[in-house]
Structure formats: C-alpha cells, structure tokens
Design a protein around this motif. Structure first.
Motif, mmCIF file in Angstrom:
data_model
loop_
_atom_site.group_PDB
_atom_site.id
_atom_site.type_symbol
_atom_site.label_atom_id
_atom_site.label_comp_id
_atom_site.label_asym_id
_atom_site.label_seq_id
_atom_site.Cartn_x
_atom_site.Cartn_y
_atom_site.Cartn_z
ATOM 1 N N ASP A 114 0.820 7.430 -1.423
ATOM 2 C CA ASP A 114 0.097 6.277 -1.956
ATOM 3 C C ASP A 114 -0.226 6.415 -3.439
ATOM 4 O O ASP A 114 -1.172 5.803 -3.946
ATOM 5 C CB ASP A 114 -1.213 6.045 -1.173
ATOM 6 N N ILE A 152 -1.551 8.788 -5.048
ATOM 7 C CA ILE A 152 -2.782 9.539 -5.339
ATOM 8 C C ILE A 152 -2.488 10.538 -6.458
ATOM 9 O O ILE A 152 -1.511 11.272 -6.402
ATOM 10 C CB ILE A 152 -3.294 10.248 -4.077
ATOM 11 N N TYR A 172 -0.008 6.663 4.962
ATOM 12 C CA TYR A 172 -1.100 7.608 4.786
ATOM 13 C C TYR A 172 -2.469 6.977 5.040
ATOM 14 O O TYR A 172 -3.335 7.595 5.667
ATOM 15 C CB TYR A 172 -1.041 8.220 3.381
ATOM 16 N N LYS A 173 -2.694 5.759 4.586
ATOM 17 C CA LYS A 173 -4.005 5.124 4.803
ATOM 18 C C LYS A 173 -4.274 4.925 6.291
ATOM 19 O O LYS A 173 -5.403 5.107 6.754
ATOM 20 C CB LYS A 173 -4.077 3.791 4.057
ATOM 21 N N THR A 215 -4.824 18.335 -4.390
ATOM 22 C CA THR A 215 -4.369 17.473 -5.479
ATOM 23 C C THR A 215 -5.121 17.725 -6.773
ATOM 24 O O THR A 215 -4.703 17.254 -7.832
ATOM 25 C CB THR A 215 -4.539 15.986 -5.110
ATOM 26 N N ASN A 243 -12.729 9.205 2.897
ATOM 27 C CA ASN A 243 -11.702 8.654 2.006
ATOM 28 C C ASN A 243 -11.584 9.504 0.746
ATOM 29 O O ASN A 243 -10.484 9.755 0.244
ATOM 30 C CB ASN A 243 -12.019 7.202 1.648
ATOM 31 N N THR A 244 -12.732 9.949 0.219
ATOM 32 C CA THR A 244 -12.716 10.840 -0.937
ATOM 33 C C THR A 244 -12.033 12.145 -0.593
ATOM 34 O O THR A 244 -11.223 12.673 -1.368
ATOM 35 C CB THR A 244 -14.155 11.099 -1.432
ATOM 36 N N GLU A 285 -8.206 11.983 -0.580
ATOM 37 C CA GLU A 285 -7.522 12.009 -1.874
ATOM 38 C C GLU A 285 -7.444 13.423 -2.446
ATOM 39 O O GLU A 285 -6.620 13.688 -3.319
ATOM 40 C CB GLU A 285 -8.232 11.079 -2.855
ATOM 41 N N TYR A 286 -8.283 14.304 -1.961
ATOM 42 C CA TYR A 286 -8.324 15.701 -2.429
ATOM 43 C C TYR A 286 -7.402 16.589 -1.604
ATOM 44 O O TYR A 286 -6.818 17.542 -2.109
ATOM 45 C CB TYR A 286 -9.776 16.172 -2.321
ATOM 46 N N THR A 346 -4.624 15.634 0.316
ATOM 47 C CA THR A 346 -3.571 14.710 0.744
ATOM 48 C C THR A 346 -2.403 15.393 1.447
ATOM 49 O O THR A 346 -1.752 14.790 2.306
ATOM 50 C CB THR A 346 -3.047 13.947 -0.496
#
Length: 480
Positions: free
Chosen positions: A269, A271, A305-306, A389, A409-410, A413-414, A416
C-alpha cells in the motif's frame, strides 16, 4: 568468572564450560542474577525474579541436554511455570500462578535451562513496543534509551543484547520476536506454525498466528535451542513438516546450489520505508551475493494489506475478550476496566460485538495468505526484506492511550513485513547484520518456505560469519 567474561560467551560456549567442569551452574547463575539486577535498573526489562529458587536449583543441578544448567528467562507472556508468576503485562492479571508447566517450558528444562525470572511485555503482548503500565514505565532500548526496545518480547531482547542471558524465550503473533530483535540487535526466529508446542492448555493462539521461540546472540544458539524443543505434541491441531535433521548440525552443510532470494524494498500500500531500512536490505543483499546466492528485486505478492490488518485486529480483539472474560468468570473484579489500558479496553468492547461470520472471515483470510505466499515462493528459496519500515520507534509514539483500531493501524505501518508471515505460518528471522553510524541496529528479515527453518538458519549463519555482530555487544555498559 567475572561479568565481563560471562558476557563474552554465547549459550553453547557457556554450556561447554559447564560440561568440561570449568565452571559450576551456580557460578553462572550468580553472574546472571547480578547482571539482571543491573539491567532491570538501567532498562526496566525484567520482572518476577526469583533469585532464591534459581540459586537453589543451580546448586542442585545435574547437567542435562545441550545447555547443561544455563541461566534463562521466560517471557511474561503467560507461558505456564509452576514457580514463576506472570501478568501478561496487565494490571488485571498481576501475579498469576499456574498449577501446571507448559509443554515448551518442560522441554526448556529438559534441555538444561534454569529460568530465574521473566522479561517485560506490553499489555497482552499486543504492541510492538514494551511500555506497559504494569511494568511501572517503558522498557528502554539499550542502544538508545529514547527509543523502544520493541515488543512484545521487548524485555527478552534487552536481556540478551545486554548479556544477562545469551538465550531468552520469546513469542511472536505479529512480529513479537522479530521486532525487538531488530530494535536491540539480536537474532530472533519465528518458527513455522506447529513446530514448537503451545500446550497442554491450548492448541493455538490468536487464530494460529502465534508461535514461541527464542532470541539469541548467535545463530547457532537458536539452532541448538530449536533442536531441544521442536516436535509434535499430543493433540496439537497443527503440525509442521518433519525436521530434516539436527538444526545445529545442518548449519555446517553447504547448499547444493545457489539460492534464489527475492528482495523487497517497498512496502504494501505504498507505506513509506526509511532509507536506513532499505540500506540494510541492500547491504545484506550484497553479502548474500558475495556468498554466491542470486538476489532478485521482486514484486510484492498481491496481498490486500488493509483487509488483512482489519482481520488481524478482529482476531486480536476476540482474544482480548476471551482472556478478560475468563479472568472475570474465575475471579470477579468490580474495578477490572480501570486496570486495562485504553486500547485494550476498547479491544474488549470490539471483541464482544464481533459476529461469528467476521471471525471466520478473518481466519479464512489468513489461510488465503498462506496459500498466496507458498505460491509466490515457488520461484524463490527465501525472501529478504526490512524487518521494520522505520528505525526503532521513539518512546511514546505508539501509545495504548487511544482506541484499539487507530493504535493497530499505526502498528501496521511499522510492522508491515511481519504479521503477514504469522498469517502464512512460515518461518522468518531478524538478522542483525546492519547498524547505523550511531550504533543503532537496523534489522533485515529472512522469510523461508513453510517448514524450511534450516534454510534460514544456514543463510543467517553465513551472514553472521560475513558480518559478525557479537563484538558489538561489549559496547553496552550496564550502568545506572
């Protein structure tokens, strides 16, 4: 033996000293306890220490297994022990006692580990940083105390990197071995689903996402520790493929051909990936090519991914509800909600409202990812990716003082590149080959085919030989 000498050894080296009677078990335990006290004061990494029991066991110990009578730490994840209490990082569950010992704990004991305490975790092991209110403050990264040690096996990674023990128990349901291993510069492998026992009180955790393992200073210690604990357990719902031999012995076997290794430097996505994390992958890729392997820049698998993140959140929330309700049924507590951190209390409410269809959809989505990844890897032996990430997170950035979905969600993103491998059930390891100019570790991840731990271990051992990291640990000073 003084503390400096103790910290120079990995687990197998200390075991060798025990087996040749150059040191006694109690000598090692005294060093571990003294270092543990200093580590906890400096970094807030340990809990439920039991020095008296540990010293008594060490004085009476008969050498057994590969490790003889080696000081060890269990993660505060609730892995059952008959003499070490647990809290799972939660004020609601503080000081839990267990009438039984987990199968894995029994295998640790049989292989020569003596547990003298537990290592800190975030509440319910549901964060990539260890900052639980139950611990009285955050667990600090020994390389940069403004940053997180990672989670959920944060205390374990600190204990290993700072030399309290060369090997510590960890568990991983969304990156919880690999995240802190990356943050603290140690080796950490998440085994294939079903390889390491979870019983006898449960058959799976978090819908099959979670697996137990160890964090170590050397690849060979992980290989040896796995040799002592892997294998089927009666009644287990999952089974990994048969182990091809002793992992420790396989480390010295040469590959019959160069491996094909897919390289990922972009995230799902779009990121963002920090340049240091990309640099770590490129550095590792160069080492792998120098070892004779073929490294190929490859597209990511077509994973939504979401949608996966949502399913991951649903299963975690259901687990929170199950866990809390089980506690309240056995021990009603009128003040229970105030003892949970906000994100976990919100997860409890989400779990109460989830439909059976939603939960079943999440499990099906995990299984679909497993099939996608196996098909994707039919053309590769391994995948090389960043572990995280971003650089190890600053303390307070991923706080549980918010709602559960925003928090997760945070996290997504870390981390992934991590939790999708929990869904697929494949083995994956953080390899600490790259460090910034300021001595901050930046991990890379090796992902293997299901049941192919040996490939990861053999390649990781090659990377360890090409870019040794053990000498770095002496730079950490346990001062307060």
């Amino acid at each position: 033996m003084d503390s400096s000498e103790y910290r120079e050894h990995d687990g197998l080296s200390l075991a060798g000293l025990l087996h040749t009677k150059q040191v006694l078990p109690v000598d090692l335990m005294e060093q571990a306890l003294a270092l543990g006290e200093r580590c906890d004061e400096a970094f807030n990494a340990l809990c439920y220490l039991d020095p008296e029991e540990a010293l008594a066991q060490s004085r009476q110990a008969q050498l057994k297994g590969q490790f003889g009578a080696l000081p060890f730490l269990l993660k505060d994840s609730g892995l059952a022990s008959t003499y070490l209490r647990s809290s799972v990082g939660s004020r609601l569950f503080a000081d839990m006692k267990s009438p039984i010992s987990a199968t894995l704990n029994e295998r640790f004991i049989a292989d020569g580990f003596i547990s003298f305490g537990r290592t800190t975790v975030p509440e319910f092991c549901m964060a990539p940083t260890t900052e639980a209110a139950q611990n009285g403050g955050p667990t600090l990264n020994p390389w940069d105390q403004t940053r997180s040690a990672g989670g959920s096996s944060g205390g374990a990674a600190v204990a290993v990197s700072s030399g309290v023990v060369p090997i510590a128990h960890g568990s991983d349901g969304g990156g919880s071995i690999r995240i802190p291993a990356a943050c603290c510069g140690v080796f950490g492998l998440k085994p294939s689903r079903g390889l390491v026992p979870l019983g006898p009180s449960r058959g799976e955790a978090w819908g099959g996402l979670a697996a137990d393992g160890v964090l170590t200073r050397s690849v060979r210690d992980t290989a040896a520790a796995l040799d002592g604990v892997v294998g089927m357990e009666i009644g287990a719902p999952y089974a990994a493929p048969a182990v091809p031999g002793k992992y420790l012995e396989l480390l010295s076997h040469e590959f019959r051909r160069p491996l094909r290794i897919a390289k990922w430097t972009e995230a799902f996505d779009g990121i963002p990936v920090a340049p240091e994390c990309v640099a770590a992958v490129e550095y590792a890729a160069n080492l792998l090519e120098a070892m004779g392997h073929e490294v190929i820049s490859a597209p990511l698998p077509d994973i939504k991914y979401k949608s996966f993140l949502r399913s991951h959140q649903d299963v975690l929330a259901a687990s929170v509800t199950l866990t809390v309700n089980g506690k309240l049924r056995s021990s009603p507590d009128a003040e229970w909600r105030s003892k949970l951190e906000p994100a976990i209390a919100d997860a409890y409410d989400i779990g109460k409202t989830l439909s059976a269809e939603t939960y079943a959809l999440a499990i099906n989505r995990f299984h679909a990812i497993a099939r996608q990844m196996e098909v994707y890897m039919s053309g590769y032996d391994l995948v090389l990716s960043p572990t995280l990430t971003q650089l190890p997170a600053k303390l307070g950035v991923m706080s549980m003082e918010t709602d559960f979905r925003s928090f997760r969600n945070t996290v997504g993103e870390y981390t992934t590149f991590l939790a999708i491998i929990n869904a697929s059930g494949q083995p994956a390891a953080n390899v600490p080959v790259y460090w910034t100019d300021t001595d901050l570790p930046v991990g890379v991840q090796l992902i293997g085919r299901f049941g192919h731990e040996a490939d990861i271990l053999r390649v990781s051992a090659g990377l360890e030989e090409a870019a040794p990291w053990a000498e770095r640990y002496s730079r950490l000073k346990l001062t307060v």
